[in-house]
Structures are given as structure tokens and as C-alpha cells.
Design a protein around this motif. Structure first.
Motif, mmCIF file in Angstrom:
data_model
loop_
_atom_site.group_PDB
_atom_site.id
_atom_site.type_symbol
_atom_site.label_atom_id
_atom_site.label_comp_id
_atom_site.label_asym_id
_atom_site.label_seq_id
_atom_site.Cartn_x
_atom_site.Cartn_y
_atom_site.Cartn_z
ATOM 1 N N VAL A 71 3.797 14.073 5.462
ATOM 2 C CA VAL A 71 2.960 13.494 6.514
ATOM 3 C C VAL A 71 1.481 13.719 6.199
ATOM 4 O O VAL A 71 0.661 12.806 6.302
ATOM 5 C CB VAL A 71 3.333 14.068 7.892
ATOM 6 C CG1 VAL A 71 2.413 13.497 8.969
ATOM 7 C CG2 VAL A 71 4.792 13.753 8.234
ATOM 8 N N ALA A 72 1.126 14.937 5.793
ATOM 9 C CA ALA A 72 -0.266 15.218 5.426
ATOM 10 C C ALA A 72 -0.678 14.419 4.191
ATOM 11 O O ALA A 72 -1.812 13.923 4.110
ATOM 12 C CB ALA A 72 -0.455 16.711 5.177
ATOM 13 N N ILE A 73 0.241 14.275 3.229
ATOM 14 C CA ILE A 73 -0.084 13.503 2.019
ATOM 15 C C ILE A 73 -0.330 12.049 2.371
ATOM 16 O O ILE A 73 -1.286 11.420 1.894
ATOM 17 C CB ILE A 73 1.041 13.653 0.973
ATOM 18 C CG1 ILE A 73 1.149 15.109 0.513
ATOM 19 C CG2 ILE A 73 0.790 12.736 -0.226
ATOM 20 C CD1 ILE A 73 2.404 15.402 -0.284
ATOM 21 N N MET A 74 0.529 11.482 3.243
ATOM 22 C CA MET A 74 0.303 10.106 3.680
ATOM 23 C C MET A 74 -1.010 9.986 4.448
ATOM 24 O O MET A 74 -1.737 8.995 4.306
ATOM 25 C CB MET A 74 1.478 9.628 4.537
ATOM 26 C CG MET A 74 2.734 9.344 3.726
ATOM 27 S SD MET A 74 4.082 8.646 4.710
ATOM 28 C CE MET A 74 4.758 10.123 5.470
ATOM 29 N N GLY A 75 -1.324 10.986 5.266
ATOM 30 C CA GLY A 75 -2.598 10.968 5.971
ATOM 31 C C GLY A 75 -3.777 10.960 5.015
ATOM 32 O O GLY A 75 -4.775 10.256 5.233
ATOM 33 N N TYR A 76 -3.686 11.733 3.939
ATOM 34 C CA TYR A 76 -4.739 11.777 2.930
ATOM 35 C C TYR A 76 -4.874 10.419 2.233
ATOM 36 O O TYR A 76 -5.984 9.911 2.047
ATOM 37 C CB TYR A 76 -4.431 12.874 1.917
ATOM 38 C CG TYR A 76 -5.493 13.076 0.862
ATOM 39 C CD1 TYR A 76 -6.723 13.639 1.172
ATOM 40 C CD2 TYR A 76 -5.258 12.709 -0.465
ATOM 41 C CE1 TYR A 76 -7.707 13.824 0.197
ATOM 42 C CE2 TYR A 76 -6.221 12.891 -1.447
ATOM 43 C CZ TYR A 76 -7.457 13.452 -1.106
ATOM 44 O OH TYR A 76 -8.422 13.627 -2.062
ATOM 45 N N VAL A 77 -3.739 9.830 1.871
ATOM 46 C CA VAL A 77 -3.767 8.514 1.222
ATOM 47 C C VAL A 77 -4.422 7.487 2.141
ATOM 48 O O VAL A 77 -5.285 6.703 1.715
ATOM 49 C CB VAL A 77 -2.342 8.071 0.831
ATOM 50 C CG1 VAL A 77 -2.342 6.622 0.338
ATOM 51 C CG2 VAL A 77 -1.765 8.983 -0.242
ATOM 52 N N ARG A 78 -4.033 7.481 3.420
ATOM 53 C CA ARG A 78 -4.614 6.528 4.373
ATOM 54 C C ARG A 78 -6.126 6.726 4.499
ATOM 55 O O ARG A 78 -6.903 5.772 4.535
ATOM 56 C CB ARG A 78 -3.960 6.675 5.746
ATOM 57 C CG ARG A 78 -2.517 6.210 5.801
ATOM 58 C CD ARG A 78 -1.928 6.416 7.195
ATOM 59 N NE ARG A 78 -2.361 5.368 8.113
ATOM 60 C CZ ARG A 78 -3.109 5.570 9.182
ATOM 61 N NH1 ARG A 78 -3.549 6.795 9.466
ATOM 62 N NH2 ARG A 78 -3.427 4.568 9.979
ATOM 63 N N ALA A 79 -6.544 8.001 4.609
ATOM 64 C CA ALA A 79 -7.966 8.279 4.797
ATOM 65 C C ALA A 79 -8.789 7.921 3.561
ATOM 66 O O ALA A 79 -9.937 7.494 3.679
ATOM 67 C CB ALA A 79 -8.155 9.751 5.156
ATOM 68 N N MET A 80 -8.221 8.081 2.388
ATOM 69 C CA MET A 80 -8.944 7.793 1.150
ATOM 70 C C MET A 80 -9.002 6.298 0.837
ATOM 71 O O MET A 80 -9.860 5.851 0.066
ATOM 72 C CB MET A 80 -8.299 8.528 -0.022
ATOM 73 C CG MET A 80 -8.494 10.044 0.014
ATOM 74 S SD MET A 80 -10.208 10.550 -0.239
ATOM 75 C CE MET A 80 -10.408 10.221 -1.988
ATOM 76 N N THR A 81 -8.083 5.521 1.415
ATOM 77 C CA THR A 81 -7.967 4.112 1.037
ATOM 78 C C THR A 81 -8.186 3.126 2.174
ATOM 79 O O THR A 81 -8.312 1.931 1.930
ATOM 80 C CB THR A 81 -6.560 3.824 0.476
ATOM 81 O OG1 THR A 81 -5.598 4.093 1.511
ATOM 82 C CG2 THR A 81 -6.266 4.680 -0.741
ATOM 83 N N ASP A 82 -8.149 3.601 3.406
ATOM 84 C CA ASP A 82 -8.201 2.736 4.596
ATOM 85 C C ASP A 82 -6.934 1.892 4.754
ATOM 86 O O ASP A 82 -6.933 0.896 5.499
ATOM 87 C CB ASP A 82 -9.442 1.831 4.594
ATOM 88 C CG ASP A 82 -10.735 2.630 4.726
ATOM 89 O OD1 ASP A 82 -10.720 3.675 5.412
ATOM 90 O OD2 ASP A 82 -11.753 2.225 4.143
#
Length: 424
Positions: A71-82
Motif C-alpha cells: 500500500v505504501a509502495i503504491m502510494g509512493y508510485v502514485r505521488a511520484m507519477t500522478d
């Protein structure tokens, strides 16, 4: 990109940011997770994760069946890529000791995903999520374990406030025709809301979620009671909905179809017979043509009260949306790409897909490996990508991208490899 990425980064173990000790090229200089994010191609992207099977994960911190970092990894991906949308392909739970513990387990995962993605978190109903797999089929056991569809819809799916459903008046008319009780009508209407579509108007993507069902012999409740189908046979009830939804795709929108058990239980090289019907509908949509789908349950007198016996023609010659389609599946706990297309005799059949260039009529069903250490080792470990706790293989999900060239690419985060659906 937004600065919440820093907060997510602090939640992710250091080994997700490992470096190549002695890089031999400029491409090897970046940290693992950041390099994976930079490998996502240009286009319209969403995250697809599936089969977390989080049984009692909150009570097993020393030996979890799911390490719980995704979940945190997906959150990081979303935040880095929009990237906005996160599609969860089903089987959040394994099976709770009763329906209340099963729902509680689901809510623990759901609440964390909601905190990360909000209403951009799209849920697919898996065959474990009713909390009924492998239970006895007597009424007492079913009453003890089964989460009602009304509770599923209200507590698990209700955050998706932009869902669009099948026409309720038409459903009620069919329920009247089979003499459904008021309680059965209430349950079935809630069940019907587990398949739906959602439009992302910013990215111009329509997400069509289909429900591939729950175990039968009483363990899927009102669906089998009224219409005599269970498991992926339930998708026959959704053919008209899928076709009508495709006909209203706006101009310029691509299409994602997400479901759980879309491949045959006997193996990963075969699309289930019922899903083949949906693939044929999608093929007609892609090629702007008429297709005929036969009701393979024409001898089922209950089912034909909902979906008539015989052949059904669907005409997509006036469809408006883009012809780009990505079909995402789960359930088999392994990476697979299986093709549906016409053979030399004109029959619409399934076969393995090995990355070759596709005909315009072909549809690929892409399944993604389980995001669960325990699930990886329990089912088909010989054909799965190994998953090891404490390494960057402990989780597994895809970033799926509609590319400008008309192809679909899947960028793997964690265990496994990148994949492609090649049309052009």
C-alpha cells in the motif's frame, strides 16, 4: 509529482531503494523503486494489484502471510507519477472464522487502501470475498460465514460514489418474473451493484468492473437461488450490461475491463467459456462490428429468465470510444496472458499468448501474480515468480499503461517482469 511521496518513502523498507553495487551502465545507477517508476512509459496509466489474501495479517506481525508494504509502495508510485486509479482485482481475504471476522479483515485492508487512494481505489469482487470458499454447504454454516451482498455493497464498495450500474427497473422486472421475495430483491439488487463502470474523465478511461462470482451450492446466496448459476457462470448475467456500457463509451476514452476469475480453473492457457463471450463482445467493440454470442446456458430454465436462450447479436458499428482495451484478471495467482480470437474455422477460441503481434479481433486477458507471499507458495509455485520476505520480491503489482502507439504495457513493481500486449 507531489511532496507526499516523501512521507510514503519513509514507510517503505530500505531494500526497495537498493542500489546496484557496481553499476556498469547509466541505467543501473538509480535506486530500484525509483528506476521502476522511471521505466513506466508515456501514456494513460493505472495500478493493478490483486489477491492480497490478508488472512489475520494484523495478528501475525512476526510471520505475516502478506508483508503489507504494497500500500505504501503504491502510494509512493502514485505521488511520484500522478497516476490516480488503483484497481484491486479481488480476494482481499482468505476466509474469516465467521462473517463478522471476514468483513473485519476486509475493512482493515480497505481502510488502508482508501487512506492511500480515496475514491480512486476501485474494488473487484473476488470469489473469496463473500467469505464462503471451502465451507460446508448446510444452512447453518452458510449463515455463519457468508457476508450478505447488502453489507458488501454498503461497506466495501460505497466509497466509489461515481459507480454507474445496470438499470434497476429492468432488474426488478426480471426478479418479478421469477417470483423473488422482497428480501431476495433487496439482496439481488445489492449483488447487481458489484458490477459497474466508472469514468475517469481527466484521463479519458472507462473502467468496467465485472463480477466473476462466488462458490455455489448455496454459498453465493440469492444468485444461485434465483438463476441457477455460480462462480464465473454468473458473468452470463452481465453480457448485456457490458455491451451497453461499451456502446456509451465517450469519444476519446480507452477501456479497462477488470474481473477476478476470468481464466479457467484448469489452467492459465484457457479463458473460461463464459468469459469468452465477454471477450467476443470486446472484439466486436474493438473492430466496430456485429458479433453473435450464444447463451451456453440455454438449457438452464432459471438462467434464461434473465438472459434469454439462444443467440444474441451485439452491434458496435456506431461505437464512439477508442478501440484500446485492457483486460485485467486475477484468481490463478500467477502471471499469464491468454488470447481470445477467431481460429481458421471462424470459431472464437482461447490460446496462449506469447507476445506476438495481434490481429485487430484479438483480446488478451492478463492475469497478475498474487500480492501475497503465502498465496504465491500455496498455488502453482513452480510457475510463479519467487517471492521472498525482506526483499523487493515480497510484493507484486503492475502499472498498466495505454501507450500512444496503441499497445498496452505492464510495468512490474516487485516480483516478476514487465509485459506487453502488442497490436501495433
Amino acid at each position: 509529482m507531489n511532496t507526499t511521496a516523501y512521507l510514503y518513502r519513509k514507510l517503505i523498507p530500505d531494500y526497495w531503494f537498493e542500489l546496484v553495487e557496481n553499476p556498469q551502465s547509466f541505467d543501473e545507477c538509480d535506486q530500484y523503486l525509483d528506476a521502476r517508476i522511471k521505466a513506466i512509459p508515456e501514456g494513460k496509466s493505472f495500478i493493478f494489484v490483486t489477491d492480497p489474501h490478508c488472512y489475520m495479517a494484523h495478528k501475525r506481525p512476526l510471520d505475516p502471510i502478506n508483508v503489507g508494504n504494497s500500500v505504501a509502495i503504491m502510494g509512493y508510485v502514485r505521488a511520484m507519477t500522478d497516476i490516480k486509479k488503483v484497481v484491486m482485482g479481488g480476494d482481499v481475504i482468505e476466509r474469516g472464522a465467521n462473517k463478522f471476522l471476514g468483513l473485519q479483515e476486509f475493512l482493515i485492508y480497505n481502510n488502508e487502501m482508501l487512506a492511500m487512494a480515496g475514491k480512486d481505489y476501485i474494488v473487484v469482487h473476488g470469489n473469496h470475498d463473500q467469505n464462503t470458499p471451502n465451507i460446508p454447504t448446510d444452512k447453518e454454516s452458510i449463515d455463519k460465514f457468508m457476508i450478505p451482498y447488502t453489507e458488501m455493497n454498503n461497506r466495501i464498495f460505497s466509497h466509489m460514489t461515481d459507480r454507474v450500474f445496470e438499470d434497476e427497473a429492468r432488474i426488478l422486472a426480471k426478479l418479478e418474473s421469477v417470483g423473488a421475495t422482497d428480501e431476495q430483491k433487496k439482496e439481488y439488487l445489492a449483488y447487481s451493484k458489484l458490477h459497474f463502470y466508472i469514468d475517469d474523465d481527466e484521463a479519458k478511461v472507462r473502467y468496467i468492473v465485472i463480477d466473476s462470482g462466488s462458490p455455489g451450492y448455496g454459498r453465493n446466496g440469492v444468485v444461485e437461488e434465483l438463476f441457477g448459476v455460480y462462480n464465473n457462470s454468473e458473468m452470463a448475467l452481465q453480457y448485456d450490461f457490458v455491451a451497453e456500457t461499451l456502446m456509451t463509451v465517450p469519444e476519446g476514452y480507452d477501456v479497462v475491463v477488470a474481473g477476478h476469475a476470468l481464466l479457467s480453473y484448469e489452467g492459465i492457457t484457457t479463458i473460461s467459456n463464459v468469459m469468452l463471450g465477454i471477450c467476443k463482445i470486446l472484439s466486436g467493440y474493438r473492430t466496430r462490428s456485429k458479433v453473435t454470442v450464444h447463451n451456453i446456458f440455454s438449457g438452464n430454465e432459471k438462467l434464461t429468465k434473465y438472459y434469454a436462450a439462444g443467440d444474441h447479436e451485439y452491434d458496435f458499428t456506431n461505437a464512439k470510444g477508442n478501440t484500446n482495451v485492457a483486460v485485467m484478471a486475477a484468481d490463478v495467482h500467477t502471471d499469464a496472458q491468454t488470447k481470445a480470437d477467431y481460429d481458421e474455422n471462424g470459431n472464437f477460441v482461447s490460446s496462449p499468448y506469447n507476445g506476438e503481434k495481434l490481429s485487430p479481433t484479438a483480446i488478451i486477458v492478463n492475469s497478475t501474480q498474487t500480492d501475497c507471499l503465502w498465496g504465491q507458495s500455496r498455488r502453482y509455485p513452480e510457475r510463479n515468480n519467487p517471492m521472498t520476505k525482506g526483499t523487493r520480491t515480497e510484493q507484486c503489482f503492475d502499472v498498466v499503461t495505454f501507450c500512444p502507439d496503441g499497445n498496452v504495457r505492464m510495468t512490474r513493481i516487485g516480483a516478476g517482469n514487465d509485459r506487453k500486449v502488442w497490436y501495433n
